[in-house]
Design a protein around this motif. Structure first.
Motif, PDB file in Angstrom:
ATOM      1  N   ASN A 263       0.786  -1.240   0.000  1.00  8.38           N
ATOM      2  CA  ASN A 263       0.000   0.000   0.000  1.00  8.38           C
ATOM      3  C   ASN A 263       0.818   1.290   0.000  1.00  8.38           C
ATOM      4  O   ASN A 263       0.271   2.354   0.242  1.00  8.38           O
ATOM      5  CB  ASN A 263      -0.977   0.054   1.174  1.00  8.38           C
ATOM      6  N   GLU A 264       2.095   1.191  -0.235  1.00  3.89           N
ATOM      7  CA  GLU A 264       2.885   2.414  -0.300  1.00  3.89           C
ATOM      8  C   GLU A 264       2.694   3.083  -1.662  1.00  3.89           C
ATOM      9  O   GLU A 264       2.366   2.425  -2.650  1.00  3.89           O
ATOM     10  CB  GLU A 264       4.362   2.092  -0.094  1.00  3.89           C
ATOM     11  N   PHE A 265       2.898   4.386  -1.696  1.00  2.00           N
ATOM     12  CA  PHE A 265       2.929   5.116  -2.960  1.00  2.00           C
ATOM     13  C   PHE A 265       4.300   5.791  -3.011  1.00  2.00           C
ATOM     14  O   PHE A 265       4.552   6.746  -2.302  1.00  2.00           O
ATOM     15  CB  PHE A 265       1.796   6.144  -3.008  1.00  2.00           C
ATOM     16  N   ILE A 266       5.182   5.213  -3.829  1.00  2.00           N
ATOM     17  CA  ILE A 266       6.576   5.636  -3.827  1.00  2.00           C
ATOM     18  C   ILE A 266       6.890   6.411  -5.096  1.00  2.00           C
ATOM     19  O   ILE A 266       6.476   6.022  -6.190  1.00  2.00           O
ATOM     20  CB  ILE A 266       7.511   4.408  -3.727  1.00  2.00           C
ATOM     21  N   GLY A 267       7.606   7.503  -4.962  1.00  2.00           N
ATOM     22  CA  GLY A 267       8.111   8.224  -6.123  1.00  2.00           C
ATOM     23  C   GLY A 267       9.583   7.900  -6.273  1.00  2.00           C
ATOM     24  O   GLY A 267      10.352   8.003  -5.312  1.00  2.00           O
ATOM     25  N   LEU A 268       9.976   7.469  -7.476  1.00  2.35           N
ATOM     26  CA  LEU A 268      11.398   7.174  -7.714  1.00  2.35           C
ATOM     27  C   LEU A 268      11.907   8.241  -8.673  1.00  2.35           C
ATOM     28  O   LEU A 268      11.441   8.339  -9.801  1.00  2.35           O
ATOM     29  CB  LEU A 268      11.532   5.769  -8.327  1.00  2.35           C
ATOM     30  N   ILE A 269      12.838   9.055  -8.190  1.00  8.56           N
ATOM     31  CA  ILE A 269      13.315  10.119  -9.055  1.00  8.56           C
ATOM     32  C   ILE A 269      14.813  10.025  -9.255  1.00  8.56           C
ATOM     33  O   ILE A 269      15.544   9.461  -8.452  1.00  8.56           O
ATOM     34  CB  ILE A 269      12.919  11.523  -8.535  1.00  8.56           C
ATOM     35  N   GLY A 270      15.263  10.602 -10.330  1.00  6.94           N
ATOM     36  CA  GLY A 270      16.678  10.543 -10.656  1.00  6.94           C
ATOM     37  C   GLY A 270      16.873  11.077 -12.057  1.00  6.94           C
ATOM     38  O   GLY A 270      15.941  11.117 -12.858  1.00  6.94           O
ATOM     39  N   HIS A 271      18.096  11.488 -12.338  1.00  7.62           N
ATOM     40  CA  HIS A 271      18.421  12.045 -13.636  1.00  7.62           C
ATOM     41  C   HIS A 271      18.421  10.930 -14.682  1.00  7.62           C
ATOM     42  O   HIS A 271      18.504   9.765 -14.338  1.00  7.62           O
ATOM     43  CB  HIS A 271      19.802  12.669 -13.540  1.00  7.62           C
ATOM     44  N   THR A 272      18.373  11.284 -15.971  1.00  7.82           N
ATOM     45  CA  THR A 272      18.517  10.285 -17.032  1.00  7.82           C
ATOM     46  C   THR A 272      19.838   9.543 -16.827  1.00  7.82           C
ATOM     47  O   THR A 272      20.864  10.179 -16.616  1.00  7.82           O
ATOM     48  CB  THR A 272      18.541  10.974 -18.410  1.00  7.82           C
ATOM     49  N   GLY A 273      19.787   8.216 -16.878  1.00  8.16           N
ATOM     50  CA  GLY A 273      21.010   7.439 -16.695  1.00  8.16           C
ATOM     51  C   GLY A 273      21.395   7.220 -15.248  1.00  8.16           C
ATOM     52  O   GLY A 273      22.492   6.766 -14.964  1.00  8.16           O
TER      53      GLY A 273
END
Lengths: 266, 287
Positions: free
Chosen positions: B33-43
């Motif tokens: 039930n988590e809502f996770i955002g995964l962020i990061g630059h291209t590559g």
């Protein structure tokens, strides 16, 4: 899985061979192929081997990398070896069931294998050390004389370079679509031939659509930059021979002469 | 617990001279039930990372456990994992291939070996969940708008009834309306089914508005893994790796520096407004 294909790939590094004019390398490949078919004496092949070894050494491409590219043609090589081994008439050596291995067949098979392997190594060495753009530039300039006969050399060269440029893109695209369908439970390994062929539909349809889309986009981008074929078109980096290139031509001529001499006198 | 990732490393094109390490000792636990955002630059390795979670890429070293089972076990059913961890790739509309939308959505459940009725039931349910107009069900997927196509592709994964849904840049290349459609659809989906969602994005605004946990990847390393407020507190470090916090974070930090007693951990424009208004009220009251 599709990344293992190395035929036609470029290997980025710094070497004399990489810096040579593509026309020299094209001519070199041609000379090399001719030299392979000069004859079947051991001395001749020693000469060819030495030449190939020197070029590989000079090119700074690891031998491991070149050998890896041979894997994909191994089946062809093995087949031609087997056919030569069993189907050549001559002095019999071994009998296996109804098949006979002859002395002539063995020799022929060995030469055939060496010839094929060298042929592939030699020509892949050219693509490994020349970028596709350079290669087509070289072809365009080298075959420029055909324009006299109304052959659209520039257009053919442009098509070739676009086709070459698209190979890695399409491979990557295939990889991506396959993965996307695998994420939806597709299985490409199971089943008989027909089932497997059917399993490829969810890959091929999107692949074709994307190929057409890319082609459209590219055509549009080219037109937006006023591309209209070869008429009056200049190059940012025109090909120019340097001293090294002339020396390379000289060495090539020398190599061919030596081999012909070997062919005649040994 | 749902997914445990234990120190995975991944090296691209091993043994060719073009080796690149895409993931370096990445570890994390993803709960239900988590809502996770995964962020990061291209590559940064985020796409590589999510493909590990459903077994499309096998880690060079390290382990992944799903529901307590090692997915690299010899007799582990990888295809079952893929139905439980649904992965929607970037530009998923490029994978559509059937003659009509309904058939395309059926592809996933059909591959699971379900009966025709169950397959169609699931397809209907999935299409309903993404809020696609029923009149469109039997049209060619290639006649739809960008946002609609993408919703069909998401439905194609949802029809397998995954417990975890991973979306790789679901809003890339869409106009503002299409983005709202997709993100609203994901939010709605969570409310209705309680599915775990991992949203890969590089839009901080998108992520800040919806998720309750953010993972930041940089150069193959999991740099931060925390609540949005705590991650955005590092907005200076985020800038150094080519990312940025939401605009409100900057405004609130600047106001704080200028002597206003505002809350710098707000995530949305609405929260920022409330914080600023209450701060003004306080000041007026004091005078």
């Amino acid at each position: 899985m599709l990344r293992d294909i190395t035929i036609g790939q470029y290997y980025q590094t710094e070497s004399v061979i990489h810096r040579l004019d593509p026309r020299v390398k094209l001519m070199g490949t041609l000379v090399f192929i001719i030299s392979l078919f000069l004859g079947r004496s051991v001395w001749l092949y020693l000469g060819v081997t030495a030449f190939l070894a020197v070029i590989i050494k000079l090119s700074n491409v690891p031998l491991k990398f070149i050998v890896k590219g041979l894997k994909s043609v191994m089946i062809l090589v093995i087949f031609s070896a087997i056919f030569n081994l069993f189907l050549t008439d001559g002095q019999p050596l071994v009998h296996i069931w109804k098949l006979t291995i002859t002395k002539e067949g063995t020799i022929l098979a060995i030469f055939m294998v060496i010839r094929l392997l060298y042929l592939i190594m030699g020509s892949s060495l050219m693509t490994l050390t020349t970028t596709p753009n350079h290669l087509t530039d070289g072809l365009e300039k080298g075959l420029g004389f055909l324009k006299v006969f109304k052959v659209p050399v520039h257009e053919i060269a442009m098509m070739m370079s676009i086709a070459l440029r698209f190979i890695p893109i399409l491979i990557e695209e295939t990889d991506k679509i396959m993965k996307a369908q695998m994420a939806r439970g597709a299985n490409f390994e199971k089943g008989n031939l027909i089932q497997r062929a059917k399993a490829m539909i969810p890959v091929l349809v999107p692949l074709f659509i994307s190929a057409f889309r890319r082609a459209n986009e590219l055509a549009m981008a080219m037109e937006a930059r006023c591309y209209h074929g070869s008429e009056g078109r200049t190059k940012m980096k025109p090909l120019k021979y340097t001293k090294t290139d002339y020396i390379a031509y000289l060495l090539l001529a020398l190599y061919l002469v030596i081999l012909i001499v070997i062919r005649i006198f040994l | 617990m749902s997914i445990i990732v234990d120190k995975i490393n991944y090296i691209y094109e091993i043994g060719t001279g073009f080796e690149r390490q895409a993931l370096k000792d990445v570890s994390c636990v993803i709960e239900k039930n988590e809502f996770i955002g995964l962020i990061g630059h291209t590559g940064s390795g985020k796409s590589t990372f999510i493909q590990h979670l459903n077994g499309l890429i096998r880690a060079t070293s390290g382990n992944i456990f799903y529901e307590g089972q090692d997915i690299y076990d010899k007799d582990y059913d990888m295809r079952k994992l893929r139905s439980k961890v649904g992965l929607v790739f970037q530009y998923p509309e490029h994978q559509l291939f059937e003659t009509d939308i309904f058939k395309d959505v059926c592809f996933g459940p059909k591959n699971l070996g379900l009966s025709k009725m169950d397959t169609e039931l699931r397809a209907f349910e999935a299409l309903r969940l993404v809020g696609l107009d029923e009149n469109l069900y039997y049209q060619s997927p290639f006649d739809l708008s960008g946002g609609q196509k993408r919703r069909v592709a998401i439905a194609g994964v949802l029809a397998m009834k995954p417990d975890v849904l991973i979306l790789d840049e679901p809003t890339a290349g869409l106009d503002p309306k299409g983005r709202e459609e997709i993100l609203g659809c994901v939010q709605h989906l969570r409310e209705e089914t309680g599915i775990t969602v991992i949203l890969v994005s590089h839009s901080m605004e998108d992520v800040a508005r919806y998720v309750n946990r953010i993972m930041v990847m940089n150069d193959g390393i999991l740099m931060y893994d925390d609540t949005p407020a705590n991650v955005f507190a590092h907005y200076k470090e985020l800038e150094q790796i080519g990312l940025a916090a939401p605009n409100v974070t900057y405004i609130m930090n600047d106001m704080k520096k200028a002597g206003w007693n505002v809350d710098t951990s707000v995530l949305t424009v609405e929260q920022a407004r409330d914080s600023i208004l209450s701060c003004i009220d306080q000041n007026v009251y004091r005078k």
